[in-house]
Scaffold this active site. Structure first.
Site, mmCIF file in Angstrom:
data_model
loop_
_atom_site.group_PDB
_atom_site.id
_atom_site.type_symbol
_atom_site.label_atom_id
_atom_site.label_comp_id
_atom_site.label_asym_id
_atom_site.label_seq_id
_atom_site.Cartn_x
_atom_site.Cartn_y
_atom_site.Cartn_z
ATOM 1 N N HIS A 1 8.608 13.927 -18.049
ATOM 2 C CA HIS A 1 7.800 12.896 -17.279
ATOM 3 C C HIS A 1 6.396 13.363 -17.261
ATOM 4 O O HIS A 1 6.159 14.614 -17.498
ATOM 5 C CB HIS A 1 8.388 12.737 -15.883
ATOM 6 C CG HIS A 1 8.362 13.694 -14.971
ATOM 7 N ND1 HIS A 1 9.535 14.567 -14.841
ATOM 8 C CD2 HIS A 1 7.784 13.907 -14.118
ATOM 9 C CE1 HIS A 1 9.332 15.272 -14.216
ATOM 10 N NE2 HIS A 1 8.269 15.021 -13.332
ATOM 11 N N HIS B 1 8.598 15.799 -6.378
ATOM 12 C CA HIS B 1 8.844 15.709 -7.909
ATOM 13 C C HIS B 1 9.288 17.068 -8.519
ATOM 14 O O HIS B 1 9.675 18.120 -7.892
ATOM 15 C CB HIS B 1 7.758 15.002 -8.723
ATOM 16 C CG HIS B 1 6.439 15.621 -8.472
ATOM 17 N ND1 HIS B 1 6.028 16.643 -9.506
ATOM 18 C CD2 HIS B 1 5.655 15.404 -7.626
ATOM 19 C CE1 HIS B 1 4.777 17.145 -9.071
ATOM 20 N NE2 HIS B 1 4.444 16.239 -8.139
#
Length: 366
Positions: free
Chosen positions: A62, A288
């Site tokens: 990502h 994250h």
């Protein structure tokens, strides 16, 4: 909830490297109108910061926070590589999930994905899947057994145990665990005293779950105090772990702690063990992949058994040495994490983890 369509699944792909795989996913995210063309640079930059391999043959490439402005809409693309790709040294990925997220939405996606992919059998099934429908079922949890759910009903204005039970039953019904017949069965039952002011009621239901209900003021039932009522809605035997935890709490004389702020965590995890400390996450975008990996790295430096629970999430304690489990906690900025360490270097472990979190877990203090 993660939603996938068949056009988001790329079956039987090949790539000579993870960079090539990331480029493929970025191209498909761009074609789908989810990101601008330059998003691939952010995905590669994120990979350079820290490999996004989660384990069990799964990678989740990502973008960085600096390239979020290139995201038009949150979404994912899933590529299957049956021959495998060496994602990091000694780590082979068979499925790569490219994620585009405009804000902290990706934490919810990661939480659902890591929860499903924590199952080794599910990872193997993803590798061997021959059609998109199978992959969608696995990733969305449609093919996984339903998990035990947990709810609280705190400071409920009940004048007696029947009202507290009715409130808990209504909470379970509104969550979709059962219908009117479940509520009727519960109201016809008699809660059982577990001791120390804790009572238990149960009924068959469509889904398995627990409601921990506490009254707003002192009430009594059968000449005994009611500090908290546990409502068990049972579909199968998936609730047995919590029953074992209740037995362990009773043996340790800690049942009354269920009425406190950490009651749900105790129900899920059993009696507290070892040393504990609580730290607040200051990273603007939560845990994250990068800060999560840094936290796991710090935890692995110590021999102690270290478990972590998100006090602003489900409260379930997981291994602090598993990236998949840590990301699965869905930690956002400001969330409080309780760490519990047991072992010879437990005190040093908690101190080291606290210092790392204060320093920003590789992203700098904010």
């Amino acid at each position: 909830m993660l939603k996938l369509a068949q056009e988001q699944i790329l079956l039987n792909q090949t790539a000579a490297s993870k960079e090539e795989a990331i480029a493929l996913l970025a191209e498909r995210l761009t074609q789908a109108g989810l990101v601008e063309a330059g998003y691939v640079a952010g995905m590669l930059a994120r990979e350079a910061q820290h490999a996004t391999y989660l384990g069990s043959g799964i990678a989740i490439p990502h973008g960085t926070t600096e390239t979020r402005h290139l995201v038009k809409q949150t979404g994912v693309m899933v590529a299957q590589f049956p021959a495998g790709i060496e994602w990091d040294q000694g780590q082979v990925a068979y499925v790569a999930i490219g994620i585009a997220a405009k804000s902290d939405e990706h934490l919810g996606i990661l939480r659902q994905l890591t929860h499903v992919l924590g199952d080794e059998q599910a990872a193997l099934a993803l590798k061997d899947a021959k059609d998109a429908a199978t992959i969608i079922d696995i990733l969305t949890g449609a093919s996984a057994p339903a998990e035990v759910q947990f709810l609280t009903l705190a400071d409920f204005p009940a004048d007696d145990a029947d009202q507290l039970l009715l409130g808990a039953a209504a909470r379970a019904k509104s969550a979709g665990w059962g219908g009117a017949e479940m509520v009727t069965a519960l109201m016809a039952s008699q809660p059982r005293a577990l001791g120390q002011g804790i009572w238990l009621a149960s009924a068959r239901a469509q889904l398995s779950g627990w409601v921990l209900a506490t009254p707003s003021h002192a009430i009594r039932h059968q000449d005994a105090q009611v500090k908290a009522l546990l409502l068990l809605c049972g579909k199968d035997e998936s609730h047995l772990t919590q029953l074992d935890n209740l037995a362990a709490l009773a043996a340790a004389g800690q049942l009354d702690a269920l009425a406190g702020s950490e009651g749900l965590a105790l129900l899920q995890n059993g009696p507290a063990k070892g040393l504990a400390d609580t730290f607040t996450i200051i990273n603007p975008h939560g845990l994250h992949a990068r800060p999560g990996a840094m936290l796991v790295k710090v935890a692995k430096e110590y021999g102690a058994d270290i478990r972590v629970a998100n006090l602003d999430g489900s409260g379930e304690a997981v291994s602090a040495k598993s990236l998949m489990k840590v990301i699965g906690l869905g930690v956002k900025c400001g969330h409080r994490l309780e760490f519990r360490a047991e072992g010879a270097d437990a005190e040093a472990a908690l101190r080291g983890i606290g210092e790392a979190i204060k320093a920003g877990l590789g992203e700098g203090a904010h």
